[in-house]
Scaffold this motif. Structure first.
Motif, short mmCIF file in Angstrom:
data_model
loop_
_atom_site.label_atom_id
_atom_site.label_comp_id
_atom_site.label_asym_id
_atom_site.label_seq_id
_atom_site.Cartn_x
_atom_site.Cartn_y
_atom_site.Cartn_z
N ASP A 1 0.33 0.74 5.87
CA ASP A 1 -0.43 1.12 6.33
C ASP A 1 -1.28 2.95 6.95
O ASP A 1 -1.52 3.63 7.44
N MET A 2 0.13 2.80 7.15
CA MET A 2 0.28 4.92 7.33
C MET A 2 0.63 5.31 6.42
O MET A 2 1.14 5.24 4.98
N PRO A 3 -0.21 6.70 6.77
CA PRO A 3 -1.37 6.86 5.36
C PRO A 3 -0.37 8.22 5.09
O PRO A 3 -0.82 9.35 5.28
N LEU A 4 0.70 8.46 4.90
CA LEU A 4 1.82 9.07 4.07
C LEU A 4 1.06 9.90 3.00
O LEU A 4 0.16 9.01 2.03
N VAL A 5 1.49 11.33 2.50
CA VAL A 5 0.85 11.34 1.76
C VAL A 5 2.22 12.27 0.74
O VAL A 5 3.26 13.09 1.79
N THR A 6 2.69 12.85 -0.19
CA THR A 6 3.04 13.74 -0.71
C THR A 6 1.61 14.94 -1.14
O THR A 6 1.11 14.57 -1.40
N ILE A 7 2.92 16.28 -1.15
CA ILE A 7 2.71 16.72 -1.48
C ILE A 7 3.57 18.41 -2.22
O ILE A 7 4.69 18.32 -2.14
N ASP A 8 3.30 18.35 -3.31
CA ASP A 8 3.71 19.03 -3.82
C ASP A 8 3.05 19.97 -5.37
O ASP A 8 2.42 20.58 -5.31
N PRO A 9 4.09 20.98 -6.06
CA PRO A 9 3.57 21.63 -7.31
C PRO A 9 2.61 20.89 -8.24
O PRO A 9 2.46 19.50 -8.21
N VAL A 10 1.75 21.35 -8.57
CA VAL A 10 0.79 20.98 -9.12
C VAL A 10 1.12 20.16 -10.46
O VAL A 10 0.36 19.00 -11.12
N ASP A 11 2.10 20.68 -10.83
CA ASP A 11 2.63 20.06 -11.89
C ASP A 11 4.05 19.31 -11.74
O ASP A 11 5.07 19.50 -12.71
N ALA A 12 4.33 18.64 -10.85
CA ALA A 12 5.36 17.80 -10.84
C ALA A 12 5.18 16.61 -10.87
O ALA A 12 4.41 16.18 -11.09
N ARG A 13 6.51 15.62 -11.91
CA ARG A 13 6.84 15.32 -12.44
C ARG A 13 7.36 14.09 -11.41
O ARG A 13 6.88 12.82 -11.49
N ASP A 14 8.27 14.69 -10.25
CA ASP A 14 8.53 13.29 -9.60
C ASP A 14 7.93 13.89 -8.04
O ASP A 14 8.20 15.21 -7.70
N ARG A 15 8.02 13.12 -6.73
CA ARG A 15 7.43 13.12 -6.03
C ARG A 15 8.53 11.99 -4.94
O ARG A 15 8.37 11.15 -4.85
N ASP A 16 9.56 12.91 -4.38
CA ASP A 16 10.67 12.05 -3.40
C ASP A 16 10.29 12.57 -1.62
O ASP A 16 11.01 12.04 -1.67
N ASP A 17 9.23 12.79 -1.70
CA ASP A 17 8.97 13.20 -0.43
C ASP A 17 7.77 12.75 -0.13
O ASP A 17 6.84 13.39 -0.32
N ALA A 18 7.86 12.23 1.25
CA ALA A 18 6.11 12.55 2.05
C ALA A 18 5.94 12.31 3.38
O ALA A 18 6.85 12.11 4.02
N ILE A 19 5.23 12.63 3.86
CA ILE A 19 4.56 12.49 5.14
C ILE A 19 3.52 12.19 6.11
O ILE A 19 2.64 12.08 5.72
N TYR A 20 3.65 12.57 7.65
CA TYR A 20 2.76 12.04 7.99
C TYR A 20 3.11 12.47 8.92
O TYR A 20 3.41 12.50 9.48
N ALA A 21 1.36 13.28 9.91
CA ALA A 21 1.50 13.42 11.57
C ALA A 21 0.39 13.02 12.33
O ALA A 21 -0.59 12.97 11.33
N GLU A 22 0.76 12.87 13.58
CA GLU A 22 -0.43 12.57 14.33
C GLU A 22 -0.31 12.67 15.77
O GLU A 22 1.33 13.41 16.55
N PRO A 23 -1.28 13.02 16.56
CA PRO A 23 -0.24 13.33 18.25
C PRO A 23 0.39 12.60 18.72
O PRO A 23 0.52 10.82 18.46
N ASP A 24 1.13 13.19 19.66
CA ASP A 24 2.29 12.11 20.70
C ASP A 24 1.69 11.63 22.01
O ASP A 24 1.20 12.93 22.53
#
Length: 751
Positions: free
Chosen positions: A254-277
Motif C-alpha cells: 500500500d506504500m506508493p514506492l516508485v522507481t526512477i531510472d534512465p528512460v531505456d532501463a531494463r532492470d529496476r532494482d530500487d524504489a523510493i518513497y518519502a513523507e514528512p515525519d
C-alpha cells in the motif's frame, strides 16, 4: 493449531503433490502455524538427513523421484518413432523412462538435445513420467566469435580470443554466405566429441572486424568477460518461484514506492518513497523509504546461479548491449521492480532531521508493489511544473515529498563535504546498425542527484546495521590518495594558478576548495580530471577502511544486487543478522569473504577496462571519416613518448607522438609531468590548450594519432636547424663507415 504430521504423512503428501513442495506449502497443507513451523523445519531436516527426502531450490521431494520441472537429455527415437528422455537431475538414480509428449508448435527434437520440461508421474509399464516441453536448452549453445575463412566446402572460424588456437568447421549450408575475412558469431552444433574440428553454425555476420557492431563483442572476448550462461544456470533460473508470499515479510504494497531510472532501463532494482515525519521529536523532519529487489530470495548460496554471479562479479554495460550478472528472467523480470506487480524486497526506513542528517533507520524484508516506473527527465519536468499524464497524479503525494527530503539531505551533504567532482559524462548514440551517429553529454538533473543521495543513505544504513548486528560483510573501501599523486595534483594546480593546501591531514574539503577555485575557468575540466586521477581505486574488503571520496566512515553497497554481487552479500548478511529466513549468509560465504572481495574487485576492473576500450573503439570509428580535420583540445597527459590530448568535441583521447611536437630534443620530467624543449625552452604540461590535426584513426584498436598545430593559440616555436626535430632514420652507408672507423680506433689502442 493442528498436530505435527508424521514422517510417513509428509512423505506421502510430497509424493502426491509434486508441484507444491516448498516448506510453506507443506505447512499450509497440514495447518501448521507460528512456532510449530520450527518443529516442521526440524522434521524435514531429519527426513533429509535420513536420505528419505531431497531438497532443491527450497523444495522437497521423495528421494529417487523427479521434481515437477527438470532438465532432461533426449534419447534417440525408438522403433516406433517415440522420443524418450533421461533426467540430468543430480541425486536421481534408476529413474523410470520419461516419454516426451509433444504439442503443436514445439520445435523438432532429436537425440542429444537437452530440454527443460514439466513432468507428470504416471503409473504405466512402459514409462513412469510424461514430459511436456517448456523450452529447448539447445537455445543456449556454446557461442563462438571469430574471423570466417572461406573454403571449398564451407569454411572455418578462426577465434579472436587471445591464446586460443581452436578452430571451428562450418558447413556450406550453415555459413549464412559469410565472406572471407568477416567477423562472425556462431554456435556449436553436432556432437562435440566427434573426430576432427568441432562444427559450428554461423548465427550472425558482423561484417568488418573493425566495424561498429563488432566493437563490444571484441572487448567481451579480449577481457574474458563471461557472456554465456551455463545450461544449469539457465535451468535453475527458469525454475525460480514466481509467486512470493507474505510469510516472513512486511506488507509494503500500500506504500506508493516508485522507481526512477534512465528512460531505456531494463532492470529496476530500487524504489523510493518519502513523507514528512509527523513525530513531535523531529520537527521539520522526513521519512525516506528505499526498497531494493530481494535477489537473495532467488539466488541461494552455492547454487548454480550464485556461483555464476560470483564469477561475473557485476553486470558490464556497453553502448549497444549489456552482459548481465544474472539471467534475464531474474534481472529483467522477477527481480525487477516493475510497476503494479508484487515483488520481494529488502527495505530500509530512514528518519532524517530538518537538516537532512539521518537520526535512525530500520530494515524489513517486505513485499512491495511499485506505484509507477518513471524516468529522470519525466520526474524533473514534473518537479519543475511540467507534469505529464503519468506524473500529474503523483506530484503532490510522491514527487514533491521526495524533493523536499532531498533538499534537506543536500544540507547534510554540504556539511559532510564529499568530493564534489564535476565531470561531464558523454553518451555514445548508435543507430540501428550499431554505427555511432553522435556523442552527446548526459543531461544531469536534480532527479539523478536525489536518487544518488538516497542510495548513499541506504548504503550507509546497511553498513551501520550490520556492524550493530556484528555480522560479516563486504565494505566499499576508498582510501585517500598517495603522497606522490597528491604532489602531482599540486604541480598541475600551481601551474594553472591555483593552490592546494599542504602540510595537513588531507580532507575532501581541501580538494573541494581547489575545485571551487577552478570552477568556471578554462582549467575547470583539467582540475576535475586530474583530481579524479589522483584518487585511489575503490575496492571491496571485509575490513572497514572508510570511504574517502564520500567522506564516510561506514559504507557498503546494498542498493544494486541485480548487477553487483557485493550487494547480494550485504543482503544475505542482513537476512542472517535479522534471522528472517535460512537464505542468509552461509558459512561458506563467511569463510571465503576475502577471496570473494578480491574476485569481485578484479571483475569490476575487468569490466571498466572493457567498457573503456569499447568507448575508445567507437570513438575511433566515429572519427575515422574525419581524418585530416582539425580539433581543439587540452593536454591531458604527458609522457616521454609524447602528449595525450582530450578532444573537446567528443572527449576522445589521442596521442601526439614526440616526433610530431617540434624540431628539437625534449627533456621529460617525471615529477612535474612536463616536456621541455632543449633549444626553445618551450614546456608542455597538463591543461594547456592545443589545436591538433587528426592523422590516423584505427577502430580495431581505438587509437587516435594527432599532429600538433598550435599551443595556447600560438604556432609551435622552431628549434635550431639540425638539432633534434622529427626522427630521421640513420643512413646505412654512413652508419657502417662510422662503425668501421670506431673499430680501427679500438684496434690501434690495443696495440
Amino acid at each position: 493449531m493442528n498436530p505435527l504430521p508424521s514422517k510417513d504423512q509428509i512423505r506421502q503428501w510430497i509424493a502426491e503433490n509434486p508441484g507444491l513442495t516448498a516448506k510453506r506449502d507443506i505447512a499450509k497443507a497440514f495447518g501448521i502455524k507460528g512456532d510449530a513451523k520450527i518443529d516442521l523445519k526440524r522434521l524435514l531436516k531429519e527426513l533429509e538427513s535420513e536420505g528419505t527426502l531431497d531438497t532443491s531450490a527450497r523444495r522437497f521431494r521423495v528421494r529417487g523421484e523427479l521434481p515437477p520441472v527438470a532438465v532432461l537429455l533426449v534419447l534417440p527415437p525408438d522403433a516406433q518413432g517415440d522420443l524418450y528422455a533421461r533426467p540430468l537431475e543430480e541425486g536421481v538414480e534408476d529413474a523410470p523412462r520419461i516419454l516426451i509428449i509433444p504439442k503443436k508448435g514445439d520445435p523438432a527434437l532429436g537425440g542429444g538435445d537437452r530440454i527443460l520440461a514439466r513432468l507428470s508421474k504416471v503409473d504405466l509399464d512402459d514409462y513412469g513420467y510424461e514430459a511436456r516441453l517448456i523450452r529447448q536448452i539447445g537455445s543456449n549453445p556454446l557461442k563462438v566469435l571469430g574471423i570466417f575463412r572461406k573454403g571449398s566446402e564451407g569454411g572455418r572460424i578462426v577465434p579472436i580470443d587471445k591464446g586460443s588456437d581452436k578452430e571451428w568447421r562450418v558447413a556450406a549450408d550453415l555459413s549464412m554466405e559469410a565472406r572471407d575475412g568477416e567477423l562472425v558469431e556462431a554456435e556449436a552444433v553436432g556432437n562435440r566429441r566427434q573426430m576432427g574440428l568441432p562444427q559450428a553454425r554461423i548465427t550472425a555476420r558482423l561484417g568488418d572486424p573493425a566495424g561498429p557492431r563488432a566493437v563490444s563483442l571484441i572487448a567481451i572476448h579480449q577481457h574474458g568477460i563471461p557472456d554465456q550462461f551455463p545450461d544449469a544456470v539457465i535451468a535453475e533460473a527458469d525454475r525460480a518461484d514466481t509467486a512470493v508470499g507474505l510469510a516472513g515479510r512486511t506488507d509494503l504494497r500500500d506504500m506508493p514506492l516508485v522507481t526512477i531510472d534512465p528512460v531505456d532501463a531494463r532492470d529496476r532494482d530500487d524504489a523510493i518513497y518519502a513523507e514528512p515525519d509527523h513525530e513531535p521529536d523531529n520537527p521539520g523532519g522526513h521519512i525516506v523509504w528505499v526498497a531494493i529487489a530481494d535477489v537473495a530470495h532467488y539466488v541461494r548460496p552455492n547454487s548454480a546461479l550464485d556461483r555464476e554471479a560470483r564469477k561475473r562479479g557485476n553486470s558490464t554495460y556497453f553502448p549497444d548491449r549489456v552482459v548481465p550478472m544474472l539471467p534475464d528472467i531474474l534481472s529483467g523480470d522477477l527481480c525487477s521492480l516493475h510497476e503494479h506487480v508484487d515483488r520481494a524486497c529488502l527495505a530500509v526506513r530512514m528518519r532524517l532531521d530538518a537538516s537532512g542528517h539521518k537520526i535512525s533507520h530500520r530494515f524489513v524484508r517486505g513485499l512491495m508493489r511499485s506505484a509507477a516506473s518513471l524516468h529522470y527527465a519525466q520526474v524533473q519536468d514534473a518537479a519543475d511544473g511540467r507534469p505529464d499524464d503519468k506524473t500529474a497524479p503523483l506530484l503532490d503525494r510522491i514527487i514533491k515529498p521526495l524533493y523536499a527530503a532531498y533538499e534537506a539531505a543536500k544540507q547534510a551533504r554540504a556539511s559532510r563535504q564529499p568530493l564534489d567532482l564535476d565531470l561531464p559524462e558523454r553518451k555514445i548514440i548508435l543507430d540501428d546498425d550499431g554505427k555511432v551517429t553522435s556523442v552527446a553529454f548526459y543531461e544531469r538533473f536534480d532527479a539523478h542527484k536525489l536518487i544518488e543521495e538516497f542510495m548513499i543513505l541506504a548504503n550507509v544504513s546497511a553498513a551501520e546495521e550490520l556492524q550493530r548486528l556484528k555480522q560479516p560483510l563486504l565494505f566499499r573501501v576508498h582510501e585517500e590518495p598517495s603522497q606522490m599523486k597528491l604532489d602531482a595534483l599540486r604541480e598541475v594546480a600551481e601551474a594553472s594558478g591555483f593552490t592546494l593546501a599542504k602540510g595537513q591531514v588531507l580532507k575532501t574539503a581541501h580538494l573541494n576548495r581547489l575545485l571551487a577555485q577552478a570552477e568556471g575557468s578554462e582549467f575547470d575540466e583539467l582540475i576535475n580530471i586530474t583530481t579524479l586521477r589522483s584518487m585511489t581505486q575503490a575496492y571491496y574488503n571485509p575490513e572497514n577502511f572508510g570511504h574517502f571520496g564520500l567522506a564516510l566512515k561506514n559504507y557498503a553497497h546494498f542498493t544494486s544486487p541485480i548487477r553487483r554481487y557485493s550487494d547480494l552479500i550485504v543482503h544475505r548478511a542482513l537476512i542472517r543478522g535479522h534471522k528472517w529466513a535460512d537464505d542468509g549468509l552461509s558459512a561458506w560465504d563467511i569463510e571465503n569473504l576475502d577471496e570473494t572481495a578480491k574476485l569481485i574487485s578484479d571483475a569490476e576492473r575487468r569490466s571498466m577496462a572493457a567498457e573503456r576500450d569499447t568507448t575508445d573503439r567507437y570513438l575511433a570509428a566515429y572519427l575515422s571519416d574525419r581524418v585530416g580535420a582539425e580539433f581543439s583540445g587540452r593536454i591531458s597527459g604527458v609522457q616521454r613518448f609524447g602528449l595525450f590530448v582530450k578532444l573537446d568535441e567528443t572527449g576522445a583521447d589521442g596521442l601526439i607522438p614526440i616526433r610530431e611536437i617540434g624540431r628539437e630534443f625534449f627533456h621529460y620530467d617525471d615529477t612535474s609531468q612536463t616536456l621541455t624543449g632543449a633549444d626553445t625552452g618551450t614546456t608542455f604540461t597538463n591543461g594547456m590548450r592545443v589545436t591538433v590535426r587528426l592523422t590516423e584513426a584505427t577502430p580495431v584498436t581505438g587509437g587516435l594519432i594527432l599532429q600538433l598545430l598550435t599551443v595556447e593559440d600560438r604556432a609551435l616555436p622552431v628549434g635550431k636547424p639540425g638539432r633534434g626535430g622529427r626522427y630521421q632514420p640513420r643512413k646505412p652507408g654512413l652508419a657502417a663507415a662510422k662503425a668501421a672507423k670506431l673499430r680501427q680506433k679500438v684496434i690501434r689502442k690495443r696495440r
